[in-house]
Design an enzyme around this catalytic site. Structure first.
Site, PDB file in Angstrom:
ATOM      1  CB  ILE A  75      70.632  21.060  64.241  1.00  0.00           C
ATOM      2  CG1 ILE A  75      71.533  22.189  64.808  1.00  0.00           C
ATOM      3  CG2 ILE A  75      70.988  19.857  65.355  1.00  0.00           C
ATOM      4  CD1 ILE A  75      72.975  21.830  64.677  1.00  0.00           C
ATOM      5  CD  GLU A  76      69.210  14.009  61.573  1.00  0.00           C
ATOM      6  OE1 GLU A  76      68.104  13.812  61.358  1.00  0.00           O
ATOM      7  OE2 GLU A  76      69.873  13.620  62.189  1.00  0.00           O
ATOM      8  CB  SER A  77      65.540  16.332  63.770  1.00  0.00           C
ATOM      9  OG  SER A  77      65.254  15.363  63.058  1.00  0.00           O
ATOM     10  CE  LYS A  78      68.116   7.680  64.704  1.00  0.00           C
ATOM     11  NZ  LYS A  78      68.182   6.443  63.816  1.00  0.00           N
TER      12      LYS A  78
ATOM     13  CB  CYS B  29      61.650  12.423  57.265  1.00  0.00           C
ATOM     14  SG  CYS B  29      63.386  12.450  57.649  1.00  0.00           S
TER      15      CYS B  29
ATOM     16  CG  ASP C  46      58.390  15.637  59.141  1.00  0.00           C
ATOM     17  OD1 ASP C  46      58.670  14.931  60.211  1.00  0.00           O
ATOM     18  OD2 ASP C  46      59.337  15.977  58.317  1.00  0.00           O
TER      19      ASP C  46
ATOM     20  CG  HIS D 254      60.526  20.231  60.136  1.00  0.00           C
ATOM     21  ND1 HIS D 254      61.356  18.963  60.349  1.00  0.00           N
ATOM     22  CD2 HIS D 254      59.425  19.807  60.915  1.00  0.00           C
ATOM     23  CE1 HIS D 254      60.603  17.996  60.954  1.00  0.00           C
ATOM     24  NE2 HIS D 254      59.372  18.453  61.368  1.00  0.00           N
ATOM     25  CD  GLU D 255      65.323  22.623  60.029  1.00  0.00           C
ATOM     26  OE1 GLU D 255      65.893  22.400  60.842  1.00  0.00           O
ATOM     27  OE2 GLU D 255      64.921  21.675  59.110  1.00  0.00           O
TER      28      GLU D 255
ATOM     29  NE  ARG E 236      58.934  11.657  63.606  1.00  0.00           N
ATOM     30  CZ  ARG E 236      59.031  12.227  62.563  1.00  0.00           C
ATOM     31  NH1 ARG E 236      60.000  12.437  61.747  1.00  0.00           N
ATOM     32  NH2 ARG E 236      57.917  12.481  61.700  1.00  0.00           N
ATOM     33  N   GLY E 237      60.335  12.655  69.579  1.00  0.00           N
ATOM     34  CA  GLY E 237      61.473  12.277  70.223  1.00  0.00           C
ATOM     35  C   GLY E 237      61.935  13.587  70.962  1.00  0.00           C
TER      36      GLY E 237
END
Length: 285
Positions: A91-94, A192, A199, A231-232, A260-261
């Site tokens: 899953i892309e974080s933004k 990132c 990160d 990260h992953e 973050r967020g």
């Protein structure tokens, strides 16, 4: 990385909202979620989807989630999300943050209804069943800070001059003694893949096999400092590099990244299918 791999990566990442000016929607919209093929970095590491050398999970903590009940009254909640290591997409974080924000002005019947929607949407994005647990009774939770296990190797008095990822720093890391040991470091930092934003993370490494040279390991972890990767992907790279450079019978790599967020990501990869995932909250989280 080959030219074809770079092309495939650019193609897979070009439509992501990450690194672009985006609209923050406040009504539920599952199309905001975006996945990134796990194959991108796994191809580079020569990993096959049907023969992965590890098990694990991407453990996400949600701290900023709100919606409206049927009377229009806001509800706030925290949550834990577990994305399987063998899902086709991470899953892309933004996109995850934008998606969660879209719940703000949407009405739902119950916490359970929101939990089901989240699980269904994330599972559709990841192409694998994603487990979601929400908690809207915040006063019932005593959120204590924890710490990683084992020996902290950060105080080793070493000279460092390599801040670009260098697996060669692990050459000769395996010593002539068989041990079971847990080590950790708070000096993990990467950037990132898309935006190059920092990160910050901590990493815990538990293994059985050749004793690892602690100084070599610390230099290697520090070499991620200017490395651009999700990260992953960083955790899987650490796992694979350690397995390639030392004779290890068992290995678990568990990273805790700062949020973050309103989200933190904590990937775990292990040779053990039944390894426990301790969702401890570190002081920087």
């Amino acid at each position: 990385m080959s030219h074809s791999t770079l092309y495939d990566q650019d193609l897979a990442l070009k439509d992501l909202s990450l690194g672009k000016i985006t609209e923050y929607k406040c009504h539920y919209d599952k199309t905001l979620l975006q996945g990134v093929p796990r194959s991108l970095n796994r191809n580079e590491l020569s990993l096959k989807a049907d023969a992965l050398p590890f098990y694990g999970v991407d453990l996400w903590n949600i701290y900023e989630l709100s919606w409206l009940n049927n009377k229009g009254k806001p509800v706030v909640a925290t949550g834990v999300v577990k994305v399987p290591y063998d899902s086709e997409f991470l899953i892309e974080s933004k996109s995850f943050k934008l998606y969660l924000n879209s719940f703000n002005q949407s009405k739902f019947d119950s916490v359970e209804a929101v939990q089901e929607v989240l699980s269904n949407d994330l599972s559709e994005c990841a192409k694998k069943t994603v487990e979601v647990t929400l908690n809207a009774n915040l006063d019932t939770v005593v959120d204590k800070l924890g710490a990683l296990s084992g020996i902290n190797i950060d105080e080793l008095d070493i000279e460092v001059d390599q801040y670009q990822l260098s697996p060669n720093l692990l050459n000769g890391i395996g010593l002539n003694e068989i041990v079971t040991e847990t080590l950790h470091s708070n000096l993990l930092k990467s950037n990132c893949l898309i935006t190059s934003q920092p990160d910050w993370g901590s990493v815990e490494i538990t293994y059985t096999g050749q004793r690892l040279d602690h100084e070599k390991l610390l230099r290697y972890l520090i070499s991620f400092r200017q490395h651009n990767e999700f990260h992953e992907q960083c955790v899987e790279r650490i796992f694979c590099d350690l397995m390639a450079h030392a004779s290890l019978n068992e290995l678990t790599v568990y990273a805790r990244y700062t949020r973050r967020g309103g989200l933190d990501i904590n990937p775990l990869r292990s040779t053990c299918a039944s390894v426990a995932t301790h969702n401890i909250r570190l002081v920087r989280q």
